[in-house]
Design a protein around this motif. Sequence first.
Motif, mmCIF file in Angstrom:
data_model
loop_
_atom_site.group_PDB
_atom_site.id
_atom_site.type_symbol
_atom_site.label_atom_id
_atom_site.label_comp_id
_atom_site.label_asym_id
_atom_site.label_seq_id
_atom_site.Cartn_x
_atom_site.Cartn_y
_atom_site.Cartn_z
ATOM 1 N N ALA A 1 0.786 -1.170 -0.102
ATOM 2 C CA ALA A 1 -0.044 0.032 -0.034
ATOM 3 C C ALA A 1 0.896 1.168 0.060
ATOM 4 N N LEU B 1 -0.187 5.248 -0.829
ATOM 5 C CA LEU B 1 -0.210 6.284 0.304
ATOM 6 C C LEU B 1 0.894 7.363 0.167
ATOM 7 N N ASN C 1 -0.211 9.633 -2.834
ATOM 8 C CA ASN C 1 -1.478 10.425 -2.520
ATOM 9 C C ASN C 1 -1.225 11.566 -1.809
ATOM 10 N N TRP D 1 -3.549 1.323 8.220
ATOM 11 C CA TRP D 1 -4.045 2.273 7.289
ATOM 12 C C TRP D 1 -5.451 1.762 6.821
ATOM 13 N N LEU E 1 -6.664 -1.090 0.912
ATOM 14 C CA LEU E 1 -5.955 -0.477 -0.261
ATOM 15 C C LEU E 1 -7.159 0.028 -1.302
ATOM 16 N N GLU F 1 -9.735 1.604 -0.911
ATOM 17 C CA GLU F 1 -10.207 2.861 -0.666
ATOM 18 C C GLU F 1 -9.004 3.851 -0.869
ATOM 19 N N THR F 2 -7.746 3.482 -0.530
ATOM 20 C CA THR F 2 -6.370 4.374 -1.018
ATOM 21 C C THR F 2 -6.600 4.561 -2.482
ATOM 22 N N THR G 1 -6.403 7.641 -5.231
ATOM 23 C CA THR G 1 -5.241 7.672 -6.130
ATOM 24 C C THR G 1 -6.104 7.962 -7.264
#
Length: 79
Positions: free
Chosen positions: A19, A23, A26, A60, A63, A65-66, A70
């Motif tokens: 991830a 992260l 972003n 965190w 992924l 959601e991340t 992105t």
Amino acid sequence: MNKVLVKSAWGSDDPTKAAFPFLHGNALAEAGHEVQIFLLREAVSIMRAPVANAIVPVGWPPLAETLQATYALNIRIHV
């Protein structure tokens, strides 16, 4: 503004490291930098939706959601 390329080869076997490029990318994009992410080796597999949906890094958000963040930041991803 700087141009930043984030490279990763970490796959689903280490969800936290997998991830990190997203992260970090972003955070850099939100700070105003132009970011691109380059994935190779095992990291390529995490771009498949079933794999990305299964990755939950320690401490965190998932992924999936991340990755949505992105995409919203228009970060180019090379696989």
